[in-house]
Write an enzyme that holds these catalytic residues in place. Structure first.
Site, PDB file in Angstrom:
ATOM      1  N   THR A  40      16.557  -6.065  -0.611  1.00 42.92           N
ATOM      2  CA  THR A  40      16.147  -6.550  -2.053  1.00 42.92           C
ATOM      3  C   THR A  40      17.137  -7.379  -2.646  1.00 42.92           C
ATOM      4  O   THR A  40      16.938  -7.828  -3.559  1.00 42.92           O
ATOM      5  CB  THR A  40      16.143  -5.247  -2.838  1.00 42.92           C
ATOM      6  OG1 THR A  40      17.225  -4.553  -2.712  1.00 42.92           O
ATOM      7  CG2 THR A  40      14.806  -4.389  -2.358  1.00 42.92           C
ATOM      8  N   GLN A 176       6.013   2.753   5.271  1.00 44.56           N
ATOM      9  CA  GLN A 176       7.105   3.401   5.404  1.00 44.56           C
ATOM     10  C   GLN A 176       6.879   4.475   6.406  1.00 44.56           C
ATOM     11  O   GLN A 176       7.740   5.028   7.388  1.00 44.56           O
ATOM     12  CB  GLN A 176       7.942   3.818   4.257  1.00 44.56           C
ATOM     13  CG  GLN A 176       9.518   4.428   4.678  1.00 44.56           C
ATOM     14  CD  GLN A 176      10.362   4.683   3.695  1.00 44.56           C
ATOM     15  OE1 GLN A 176      10.232   3.926   2.584  1.00 44.56           O
ATOM     16  NE2 GLN A 176      11.206   5.628   3.629  1.00 44.56           N
ATOM     17  N   LYS A 232      23.814   5.668 -12.713  1.00 48.73           N
ATOM     18  CA  LYS A 232      23.846   5.491 -11.528  1.00 48.73           C
ATOM     19  C   LYS A 232      25.141   4.807 -11.043  1.00 48.73           C
ATOM     20  O   LYS A 232      25.581   3.994 -11.773  1.00 48.73           O
ATOM     21  CB  LYS A 232      22.728   4.582 -10.915  1.00 48.73           C
ATOM     22  CG  LYS A 232      22.277   4.414  -9.757  1.00 48.73           C
ATOM     23  CD  LYS A 232      21.194   3.402  -9.688  1.00 48.73           C
ATOM     24  CE  LYS A 232      20.787   3.414  -8.063  1.00 48.73           C
ATOM     25  NZ  LYS A 232      19.828   2.362  -8.142  1.00 48.73           N
ATOM     26  N   LYS A 235      27.972   0.603 -10.240  1.00 45.56           N
ATOM     27  CA  LYS A 235      27.632  -0.571 -10.947  1.00 45.56           C
ATOM     28  C   LYS A 235      29.130  -0.835 -11.571  1.00 45.56           C
ATOM     29  O   LYS A 235      29.697   0.176 -12.188  1.00 45.56           O
ATOM     30  CB  LYS A 235      26.816  -0.512 -11.979  1.00 45.56           C
ATOM     31  CG  LYS A 235      25.357  -0.302 -11.526  1.00 45.56           C
ATOM     32  CD  LYS A 235      24.620  -1.754 -11.511  1.00 45.56           C
ATOM     33  CE  LYS A 235      23.551  -1.914 -10.373  1.00 45.56           C
ATOM     34  NZ  LYS A 235      22.367  -1.830 -10.841  1.00 45.56           N
TER      35      LYS A 235
END
Length: 422
Positions: A40, A176, A232, A235
């Site tokens: 990605t 998947q 998350k 970052k």
RNA sequence: GGGGGGAUGCCCGAGUGGUUAAAGGGGGCAGACUGUAAAUCUGUUGCGUAAGCUACGUUGGUUCGAAUCCAUCUCCCCCCA
């Protein structure tokens, strides 16, 4: 110690298929275990490191890891827990990124250690020749749409009244699932690991493998790593912390770990490092006795930088850190400065021999606009060669430079080196 | 195919003709405190030194004046078939 007990201690197990069964399965022979990484972006980031290192942990325990890069799944896009549909990347981009991830992942597991040497695969290999009819008949027939719609991972997309989900993304889980079934058939793979957001997709594979291969295989998910505020992990102000040194310099990478909140240090040491229980306990003992020395953060930063970028890069990162945060800038020698430059301190060369502070800041991209630069200067956020300057018109020249360069600091920890024509 | 809803700054979201460069929140950045931590408090967050300029999906129109009204196109969502 059983590997599962170690993983449990490290807080690395979120969900699994029957854990006792899995334990026995791991104890009774060399097992093949896989985790997938979709292209990605053109690099992995610290979030990917968790499953990747997990594969390594299994390898160290004598099992065989398979690193799958999703050349095919990357073409489709995983909708799991994504609030919005993603735009598709071009085939060329995906291919390019796939190659890059293959290179990166291969640095973390051993491909040359005999029986349990790791394997690298690309799911494009078994999906490229699949035709629509056989895909729908042979694979699709095993999936219940009712069940797929009940998945927590796509709920967001089915329930929000301003967002939908395309058939493309909805079908992702079939691909998947197929991966697991294929790896089971080709390599007798019986365990798949992934982030907890992957549980649904992993279960698709477990089900499909049972139906098509008549094999009972296992699933294990890892907790989502979060920061102290619950958001998350991985970052920074400037985006993800990448493993590619061209995207995130070893110095920045080192600093990222050095700045971890106290309350998270122990958790991350367990999740990210290969230090033993005793070693971690010892580090934490020191940390708790003198938190301001940040022994925990330092250990974490060292371990991680060494692991990802190597000993040499670690030393560079440490020496920059030392120079910037410990010493005084004026004591830097010509040599030190060359070193800082080489070690990756952001650097700008300006054509000309005299600049105002304002010009220097905008030209070096420390601030996006003059306006912004003025605010920073007025706000007492800029230091030049170790001294705060609040005059935007302050002149930088060769004469007031330090061994030929100017070192600008924005805020507490953003540094930039500027050199100009002599 | 039919009917309805929607697109606002980094994100969420208010705004339905002028006092709106656009409330509020989140996030970001900076300052104070500190330990390059957390928490807290403060400032700031389109470009421009300024006059001013450019902005509310696209293009055009109405109006002295539009994010707000009309038309057009694009995209998205929901419901019915």
């Amino acid at each position: 110690m059983h590997i599962l007990d170690d993983l449990q201690w490290r807080g690395l197990i979120k969900q699994s298929t029957d854990i006792e069964n899995l334990k026995e399965h791991l104890s009774s022979g060399m097992r093949t275990i896989y985790s997938g990484f979709d292209p990605t972006a053109d690099s992995l980031h610290v979030g990917h490191l968790v499953p990747l290192l997990m594969l390594k942990r299994f390898q160290l325990a004598g099992h065989k890891p398979i690193v799958l890069v999703g050349g095919a799944t990357g073409m489709i896009g995983d909708p799991s827990f994504k609030a919005t549909e993603r735009s598709l990347n071009t085939e060329k981009t995906v291919l390019d990124w796939t190659k890059k991830l293959q290179n990166q992942t291969s640095a973390f597991v051993d491909f040359n250690c005999g029986d349990n040497a790791a394997l690298a695969v690309n799911n494009y290999d078994w999906t490229k020749s699949l035709n629509v009819i056989s895909f729908l008949r042979d694979i699709g027939k095993h999936f219940s749409v009712n069940m797929m719609m009940n998945r927590e991972s796509v709920k967001l997309r089915l329930e929000r009244d301003d967002q939908g989900i395309s058939f493309t993304e909805f079908s992702y889980t079939l691909l998947q699932g197929l991966d697991y079934k294929e790896l089971n058939k080709q390599h007798n793979c019986t365990i798949q690991i992934g982030g907890s957001d992957q549980w649904g997709n992993i279960m698709s594979g477990v089900d499909l493998t049972r139906r098509m291969n008549n094999q009972h295989v296992h699933a294990l998910t890892l907790p989502l790593v979060t920061k102290a505020d619950g958001t998350k992990f991985g970052k920074t102000e400037s985006g993800a912390v990448w493993l590619d040194p061209k995207k995130t310099s070893p110095y920045t990478f080192y600093q990222f770990w050095l700045n971890i909140e106290d309350v998270k240090v122990e958790e991350y040491l367990k999740i990210y490092t290969f230090l033993s229980h005793d070693e971690i306990n010892a580090v934490m003992k020191e940390q708790n006795e003198a938190p301001h020395l940040r022994h925990g953060q330092k250990t974490l930063a060292e371990e991680m930088t060494r692991l990802v970028h190597g000993e040499e890069a670690l030393n560079s990162a440490k020496s920059i850190t030392e120079a910037l945060f410990k010493g005084t800038l004026t004591s830097l020698s010509q040599n030190d400065i060359q070193q800082l430059k080489q070690d990756g301190m952001p650097f700008t060369f300006l054509e000309g021999n005299e600049f105002t502070l304002l010009e220097a800041i905008t030209n070096a991209d420390i601030a996006p606009s003059n306006n912004e630069a003025r605010k920073l200067i007025k706000g007492n956020a800029i230091a030049l060669n170790g001294e705060k300057i609040t005059d935007a018109e302050y002149k930088l020249s060769k004469e007031n430079a330090l061994n030929g360069v100017h070192i600008l600091k924005k805020g507490k920890k953003h540094w930039h080196m500027i050199e100009m024509e002599s």
